[in-house]
Design a protein around this motif. Sequence first.
Motif, PDB file in Angstrom:
ATOM      1  N   ARG A  58     -46.409 -17.149  12.452  1.00  0.00           N
ATOM      2  CA  ARG A  58     -47.684 -16.436  12.482  1.00  0.00           C
ATOM      3  C   ARG A  58     -47.524 -15.110  13.202  1.00  0.00           C
ATOM      4  NH1 ARG A  58     -52.246 -21.185  13.400  1.00  0.00           N
ATOM      5  NH2 ARG A  58     -51.618 -22.450  11.596  1.00  0.00           N
ATOM      6  N   ILE A  59     -46.823 -14.200  12.535  1.00  0.00           N
ATOM      7  CA  ILE A  59     -46.514 -12.894  13.094  1.00  0.00           C
ATOM      8  C   ILE A  59     -47.556 -11.879  12.665  1.00  0.00           C
ATOM      9  CG2 ILE A  59     -44.851 -11.015  13.154  1.00  0.00           C
ATOM     10  CD1 ILE A  59     -42.682 -13.167  12.577  1.00  0.00           C
ATOM     11  N   SER A  60     -48.120 -11.205  13.634  1.00  0.00           N
ATOM     12  CA  SER A  60     -49.040 -10.113  13.353  1.00  0.00           C
ATOM     13  C   SER A  60     -48.303  -8.784  13.306  1.00  0.00           C
ATOM     14  CB  SER A  60     -50.146 -10.063  14.403  1.00  0.00           C
ATOM     15  OG  SER A  60     -51.016  -8.964  14.173  1.00  0.00           O
ATOM     16  N   THR A  61     -47.581  -8.487  14.368  1.00  0.00           N
ATOM     17  CA  THR A  61     -46.827  -7.246  14.449  1.00  0.00           C
ATOM     18  C   THR A  61     -45.481  -7.502  15.107  1.00  0.00           C
ATOM     19  OG1 THR A  61     -47.813  -6.639  16.577  1.00  0.00           O
ATOM     20  CG2 THR A  61     -48.902  -5.829  14.592  1.00  0.00           C
ATOM     21  N   ILE A  62     -44.522  -6.661  14.753  1.00  0.00           N
ATOM     22  CA  ILE A  62     -43.205  -6.689  15.376  1.00  0.00           C
ATOM     23  C   ILE A  62     -42.983  -5.350  16.067  1.00  0.00           C
ATOM     24  CG2 ILE A  62     -40.723  -6.713  14.948  1.00  0.00           C
ATOM     25  CD1 ILE A  62     -41.256  -8.707  12.687  1.00  0.00           C
ATOM     26  N   SER A  63     -42.648  -5.409  17.341  1.00  0.00           N
ATOM     27  CA  SER A  63     -42.418  -4.182  18.093  1.00  0.00           C
ATOM     28  C   SER A  63     -40.972  -3.707  17.981  1.00  0.00           C
ATOM     29  CB  SER A  63     -42.793  -4.368  19.558  1.00  0.00           C
ATOM     30  OG  SER A  63     -42.026  -5.405  20.146  1.00  0.00           O
TER      31      SER A  63
END
Length: 120
Positions: free
Chosen positions: A27-32
């Motif tokens: 459940r990934i929203s954003t990857i930095s």
Amino acid sequence: QVQLVESGGGLVQPGGSLRLSCAASGRISTISDMNWYRQAPGKERELVAGITASRSTNYADSVKGRFTISKDNAMNTVYLQMNSLKPEDTAVYYCNVRGRKWSQTPFDAWGQGTQVTVSS
């Protein structure tokens, strides 16, 4: 929960090439940022290469000019293209992905590690 699956390690002769892949799921929203680390026997883990959300990259001096990190945002996958491999590149390589889940809570995920052996 975020999981990373690595692939692409193996045995290669000096001067050869290898490409590592690391796919992130969950459940990934954003990857930095996405990174590759390595650890040789008896040595500390070291950062090999990293790439940010904006595709800014950085490399360890020892691999600069030989390794290239890239990513496929649609697949949540990071790659490490390794060329002109040297015996000193022998190590277990780990991918690392940091970002935020759907809940917006941060995550810091690690892959299982893949062995790279450079030997004649």
